[in-house]
Design a protein around this motif. Sequence first.
Motif: not given
Lengths: 563, 84
Positions: A329, A405, B4-5, B9, B12
């Motif tokens: 997601y 990713r 992005q890593k 979120y 998380d």
Amino acid sequence: MIDSLNPAVILVIGALLIPILQGKLRTFYMLLLPVLSFLQLWMLPAGASAAFEMFNLTLTTLHIDKLSFVFAVIFHIATFIAVVYSLHLRDSWQQCVNLIYAGCALGVVLAGDLITLFIYWEMAAISSVFLIWARRTERSYNAGLRYLIVQIVSGLLLLAGIILYANASGSIEFTKLDLASPGCVLIFIAFGIKCAFPLFHSWLVDAYPEATVTGAVVLSAFTTKMAIYALARAFPGTELLIWIGLVMAAFPIFYAVIENDLRRVLTYSMINQLGFMVVGIGIGTELALNGTAAHAFADILFKGILFMSMGAVLLRTGKMNGSDLGGLYKSMPYTTTFCIIGAASISAFPLFSAFVTKSLIMEATAREGYKFAWLILLFASAGVFHHAGIKIPFFAFFAHDSNIRCKEAPMNMLIAMGIAAILSMAIGIFPETFYKLLPYQVEYNPFTVTHVITQLQLLLFSALAFTLLLRTGIYPPELHSVNLDVDWLYRKPGAYLAKHTMSFVATSEKWLFTSIKKLSFIMGARLHRHHGPQGILSKTWPTGSMVMWVAFLLGPYLIFYYL
Amino acid sequence: MNPQKDKKYWLDNPGNINKIVYGLYSICTILILLEFAYHKHINFLFENWFGFFSWFGFIACLALVLLAKQMRKIVKRDEDYYGD
């Protein structure tokens, strides 16, 4: 538009041009074809039909009534969505086959006689196998071959059935058939194979997950749904179908729970949904047949969304096993959202499509008093939420973070999923408008307080069970494995038998040939001895010796004669 | 490093997952309590049993998963079982 032109012909013939077109023109042309074909369908007068004479047979190549019309409409929508979904491909042959296959399936639902039905039936079988082979791996090649054999068997049974039926009844019209005659039994089995009846279902589970990313989406829409249409036309109200449908609805979900390949989970879930439709046909009342048509319509959309979202995951990550995925997601938020909409639709949440389509079948089952059947369907409804509604989005997009990713799905895929998602929700929100499309006029209101609350209870307590099982660690983990199914019979003992039959044939053949060789050698040697250069029979004999022998024979003969 | 890593979120945080689970518990409780609040229109008598759809759904899923887990003992094979 031409009055009696079959929309299927537009798709099939039109698709042949795709490989020679390039770039934007090809994109435009591919999008235009289903639109043109749909316009033709729309403009055809109600009850339109086209017939011509051939070999003393009247072929009705086009026949439209309310049942075929619903299927023709959804087949067009599915074709359009599939075209959008496959726009990113640089494989014009696959795009061409997509449309040919879709056109053939459309031909099946618009066929007015059994011969036309058979022709489109076989063309759909043959064109569809290329969607599996287009993946170009050895595994998909083998799966495609197995798939093709089963499809051809279904076609042959259909042909044999048609011949027997036509001889007995003198008619080839495609109408309600009676299971009492042997021809109709063969036709029934032919339809049943394509519809993934129990024990005939393994081709679907075996082959669809091996198809290409776009191929699986296209395949999921047509073959099984045209079989549902054929059953609904030929065998409505056949009680046997209720029991067959119940097995289909209940049994595959056990496999779905332990299957690791998420597209294979979807194929099991597909059989489960087909089971509901088959039960509807078996009950055969107007409400039930409406339910079957409506649910087929909804299923093509939500199963399409689920296959499309899994296809996008496969395209971006190269993986399809639940055990390897998770946490996506974060990378694919839009795909996740669409997948959840598809999951909510298949699970029959209020305001999503199956809530207003599956309940028609449930209600019809209850009204006819099939208590046991209704309970099994209720079990299957809870199960579908469990394995398709929760498992698919959960293991692909949430669960543990697989640390993969990747990029979001390509824009064309998102648009295709978006169209299907909007339609799924539109059906769920405006059922009255949707019901007008159905074959029969039936009063049914899905949004009663009882229905909404009981459905939410069923679903959320299923979710509760899932949550508790997962948190206590009882839930079976996703494992790299293969689960044995009916295809084991022909992939293991069958293959063993075939291999050993072949080697037996090969040894016998060898023995036979060496024996013949030996025998001819011996014969040759003998002939050589007597007729060869030194052979006693090939010597040139002097005339005198012949005369001597004649005298030698005649002499005693004369003596005996006079004695 | 992939930006992005690094991004955190909402999901998380394990505390937030608990929030969702407690949310589910409370919705289920509300749905059970609703049984007192409306008149059921039914086809079969057993639908009138208290919370029929709730415990049917719960037990159905429990049975489904536990049976499927047992089924694995019979049908599960290695991934390359068919050798292709």
